[in-house]
Design a protein around this motif. Structure first.
Motif: not given
Length: 175
Positions: A11, A14, A16-20
């Motif tokens: 995660r 990723d 595209n993960e906004k909460e990296a």
């Protein structure tokens, strides 16, 4: 636990993960020895964004000191030069008291942002100094003197570095 750590790594990495950042922080809090090794491999990898997030995760872990070697390796990697400042900035999350020479080296050879941040650490962190620390710093300084990036910056650098080294010499002579 292994499966949870793998999921957090996935995660965090990723694109595209906004909460990296959230997943990096969560990963850091739950890291074990095998997870630490996987995250350190990300620091050494080719994807600088994943490497930065991995540094953030390591800063939140109990493996703070063990991970600094990999982070300084990433900072000094020529491939990461454009992002060097970001890697140096994450160092504020770490205990740098044993890392004077590493910070000093970044101050000498880093890009503009990395040098500015390293100077701030040199001014603000209370480092543990030994005669060996001074010798290593002087070795890097001598290397810089014989291989300056440009002659114009050499005089400015001398004005900044020589007082630092003199202060360390004085400090060590008092002991």
């Amino acid at each position: 636990m292994e499966e949870e750590i793998q999921g957090l790594i996935k995660r965090m990495c990723d694109p595209n993960e906004k909460e990296a950042y959230y997943f990096a922080d969560k990963l850091g809090k739950s890291l074990d020895v095998s997870g630490r090794d996987k995250v350190i491999e990300l620091v050494k990898g080719d994807n600088w964004e994943a490497a930065y997030l991995a540094c953030r995760a390591l800063s939140r872990s109990s493996f703070n000191e063990e991970s600094l070697d990999a982070i300084f390796e990433a900072i000094n990697d020529k491939m990461n030069r454009p992002q060097q400042g970001a890697f140096v900035q994450i160092l504020e999350e770490f205990d740098l008291s044993q890392r004077f020479v590493d910070i000093f080296r970044v101050f000498l050879f880093g890009n503009f942002k990395a040098q500015a941040l390293a100077k701030m650490y040199l001014d603000e962190v209370e480092f543990d100094m030994t005669p060996r620390t001074l010798r290593k710093a002087e070795k890097h300084w001598n290397h810089y003197l014989h291989n300056p990036e440009d002659e114009g910056s050499l005089q400015l650098k001398k004005l900044e570095v020589e007082p630092i080294l003199e202060e360390i010499r004085e400090l060590l002579s008092e002991d």
